[in-house]
Design a protein around this motif. Structure first.
Motif, PDB file in Angstrom:
ATOM      1  N   GLY A  55       0.788  -1.262   0.121  1.00  0.00           N
ATOM      2  CA  GLY A  55       0.032   0.069   0.080  1.00  0.00           C
ATOM      3  C   GLY A  55       0.704   1.471   0.130  1.00  0.00           C
ATOM      4  O   GLY A  55       0.557   2.402  -0.794  1.00  0.00           O
ATOM      5  N   ARG A  56       1.802   1.214   0.861  1.00  0.00           N
ATOM      6  CA  ARG A  56       2.657   2.392   0.914  1.00  0.00           C
ATOM      7  C   ARG A  56       3.522   2.623  -0.684  1.00  0.00           C
ATOM      8  O   ARG A  56       3.652   3.654  -1.084  1.00  0.00           O
ATOM      9  N   ARG A  57       3.803   1.404  -1.161  1.00  0.00           N
ATOM     10  CA  ARG A  57       4.466   1.514  -2.481  1.00  0.00           C
ATOM     11  C   ARG A  57       3.514   2.191  -3.513  1.00  0.00           C
ATOM     12  O   ARG A  57       3.835   3.101  -4.545  1.00  0.00           O
ATOM     13  N   GLN A  60       3.258   5.939  -2.922  1.00  0.00           N
ATOM     14  CA  GLN A  60       4.571   6.547  -3.380  1.00  0.00           C
ATOM     15  C   GLN A  60       4.357   6.721  -4.818  1.00  0.00           C
ATOM     16  O   GLN A  60       4.838   7.997  -5.410  1.00  0.00           O
ATOM     17  N   LEU A  61       4.064   5.734  -5.559  1.00  0.00           N
ATOM     18  CA  LEU A  61       3.950   5.725  -7.119  1.00  0.00           C
ATOM     19  C   LEU A  61       2.899   6.724  -7.455  1.00  0.00           C
ATOM     20  O   LEU A  61       3.397   7.566  -8.307  1.00  0.00           O
ATOM     21  N   LEU A  62       1.843   7.068  -6.688  1.00  0.00           N
ATOM     22  CA  LEU A  62       0.798   7.908  -6.874  1.00  0.00           C
ATOM     23  C   LEU A  62       1.254   9.276  -6.983  1.00  0.00           C
ATOM     24  O   LEU A  62       1.194  10.303  -7.548  1.00  0.00           O
ATOM     25  N   ASP A  63       1.991   9.363  -5.691  1.00  0.00           N
ATOM     26  CA  ASP A  63       2.555  10.734  -5.199  1.00  0.00           C
ATOM     27  C   ASP A  63       3.658  11.222  -6.174  1.00  0.00           C
ATOM     28  O   ASP A  63       3.646  12.413  -6.602  1.00  0.00           O
ATOM     29  N   HIS A  71       6.838  11.870  -0.855  1.00  0.00           N
ATOM     30  CA  HIS A  71       7.297  11.909   0.671  1.00  0.00           C
ATOM     31  C   HIS A  71       8.065  10.649   1.327  1.00  0.00           C
ATOM     32  O   HIS A  71       7.421   9.614   1.314  1.00  0.00           O
ATOM     33  N   PRO A  72       9.143  10.857   1.722  1.00  0.00           N
ATOM     34  CA  PRO A  72       9.871   9.802   2.360  1.00  0.00           C
ATOM     35  C   PRO A  72       9.346   9.248   3.497  1.00  0.00           C
ATOM     36  O   PRO A  72       9.665   8.274   3.836  1.00  0.00           O
ATOM     37  N   GLU A  73       8.620  10.052   4.453  1.00  0.00           N
ATOM     38  CA  GLU A  73       8.328   9.713   5.719  1.00  0.00           C
ATOM     39  C   GLU A  73       7.244   8.612   5.782  1.00  0.00           C
ATOM     40  O   GLU A  73       6.337   8.558   4.871  1.00  0.00           O
ATOM     41  N   HIS A 172       0.077   1.704 -11.919  1.00  0.00           N
ATOM     42  CA  HIS A 172       0.858   1.754 -10.465  1.00  0.00           C
ATOM     43  C   HIS A 172       0.061   0.880  -9.518  1.00  0.00           C
ATOM     44  O   HIS A 172       0.567   0.069  -8.590  1.00  0.00           O
ATOM     45  N   ILE A 173      -1.311   0.437  -9.716  1.00  0.00           N
ATOM     46  CA  ILE A 173      -1.980  -0.543  -9.009  1.00  0.00           C
ATOM     47  C   ILE A 173      -1.368  -1.672  -9.376  1.00  0.00           C
ATOM     48  O   ILE A 173      -1.039  -2.634  -8.398  1.00  0.00           O
TER      49      ILE A 173
END
Length: 334
Positions: A55-57, A60-63, A71-73, A172-173
């Motif tokens: 989910g975080r990946r 990040q791809l969407l961002d 954002h790295p955090e 990205h999904i």
């Protein structure tokens, strides 16, 4: 923020397809994405949890697709995020997702129908977020079917905005979940691979949702009569007034189970009911002078939910008796 005891498993594609007739295509997409990002189905509005690694990946791809550098955090993810109004007469906002970091908030608003675009909606979300989170960078990603780009009329300072179409998001999904070890995640990924391109086509007609209002007393001892057939149902306003008469008479608060697709809709109904009761209407021979609506929240209010909506979402509208007349309370609130 609302959470629940125990976690619901990721819903199947069959379950989501069955919801489409009741809730529409946008609800299917939101529930599929939230379940993938959390690794389980969220329960309730304003539900918060840590996204899975996959989910975080995806986030990040969407961002990166929207703003160039993710954002790295590590972040917390909120489904159906509550942005309260700045005063009691201002409608709350509820973006579909919020990604929360210590110094940044990323809002994500989904659309499954081109025609559901509401001018000013994204501006209002950014404005409310800037008010409540003044020390954060506030960004918003608007995800829609293929359509002309929607620019904002005004962008608050310290905010960014990006409009992406589902065909841009679909790879990205796939990158995040197509090779997942969990069959349920692969099933939803396959569902979205077919479902999202279809959003560029006209939707099938939806079954109309019946309009109903039911109420339960706070002590559970006075349930309303069984609902009448749809053809005989009184308008929502009339049914709300019937509940208000009972609250006026016995001073016992009641939950009103109103059809609301999301938190924002529920709060809009609260304002409508507030305006209905403000002048002290007379119903069934009783002048309603001391009753006003409010939103019960499982995370911050005492007691248990009184309605199906409250049990399912953690939010419900209630009518309560106040010692001061409503007109006096309303005047002081202005």
């Amino acid at each position: 923020m609302y959470s629940c005891q125990g976690l619901r498993p990721i819903p199947s594609s069959t379950d989501l397809h069955s919801r489409e007739r009741r809730e529409g295509r946008e609800a299917v997409v939101q529930r599929a994405l939230s379940s993938l990002m959390f690794g389980h189905e969220p329960k309730g509005w304003n539900f918060t949890d840590t996204p899975t690694d996959r989910g975080r990946r995806f986030l990040q791809l969407l961002d990166a697709a929207a703003f160039g550098t993710p954002h790295p955090e590590p972040a917390r993810l909120v489904d159906e995020f509550e942005l309260p109004g700045r005063h009691v007469d201002e409608r709350a906002g509820s973006p579909d997702f919020a990604v929360l970091c210590s110094d940044r908030m990323l809002l994500i608003e989904l659309k499954a129908e081109r025609g559901s675009h509401t001018p000013g909606q994204c501006e209002r979300y950014l404005d409310l977020a800037r008010h409540h989170y003044s020390h954060h960078q506030i960004d918003l990603i608007y995800l829609t079917p293929t359509m002309p780009a929607k620019d904002l009329h005004a962008l608050p300072e310290g905010s960014r905005y990006a409009h992406l179409a589902w065909p841009v998001v679909l790879p990205h999904i796939a990158a995040a979940w197509s090779r997942s070890d969990h069959p349920a995640e692969r099933e939803l990924t396959a569902l979205l691979a077919e479902y999202l391109p279809a959003l560029d086509q006209p939707r099938n007609p939806r079954m109309p949702r019946p309009t109903s209002v039911t109420a339960t007393s706070a002590n559970g001892t006075e349930p309303d009569p069984a609902p009448t057939p749809a053809s005989d149902r009184a308008p929502v306003a009339d049914r709300v007034l019937r509940v208000a008469v009972r609250v006026q008479g016995d001073r016992c608060q009641r939950g009103v189970d109103l059809p609301a697709e999301d938190l924002e809709t529920l709060d809009a109904v609260r304002i409508q009911v507030r305006d209905l009761l403000r002048p002290g209407p007379v119903h069934e021979g009783t002048r309603i002078t001391h009753v006003q609506p409010w939103i019960w929240r499982a995370a911050t209010s005492t007691g248990k939910p009184l309605t199906n909506t409250g049990r399912d979402t953690g939010y419900e509208m209630r009518l309560s008796y106040y010692t001061a007349p409503f007109a006096d309370i309303a005047e002081r609130a202005q």
